[in-house]
Every structure is written in C-alpha cells, then in structure tokens.
Design an enzyme around this catalytic site. Sequence first.
Site: not given
Length: 50
Positions: A18, A36
């Site tokens: 990420r 997520n």
Amino acid sequence: MESIKITVTGRVQRVGFRWSVVSLAQRLNIKGFVKNLPNGDVYIEAEGPT
C-alpha cells in the site's frame, strides 16, 4: 484528467504494498486512495493527468 479503479487480488504484500503505491502516486501527481479489503485484496481508485 483520467481515472481508474483497480482491485489487486492474490498474494498482496501487506502494508508495504500500500505504501509503495502511495509513494509512486505522489511522484506521478496522481490523487486517490488505496484500501485493504476484508478478503485480503487491495482496492485502488486513482485520478491523474493523461
């Protein structure tokens, strides 16, 4: 301006993935968000110059 929605599936590298996406987006002047998903996938919405 162009926008895109992406879902990354399979084995995704936890939080490091990420943050690497965010870092690349900042260098390319791309705005959006990454999150997520409960099933382990990563969802990305991005918008930037064409």
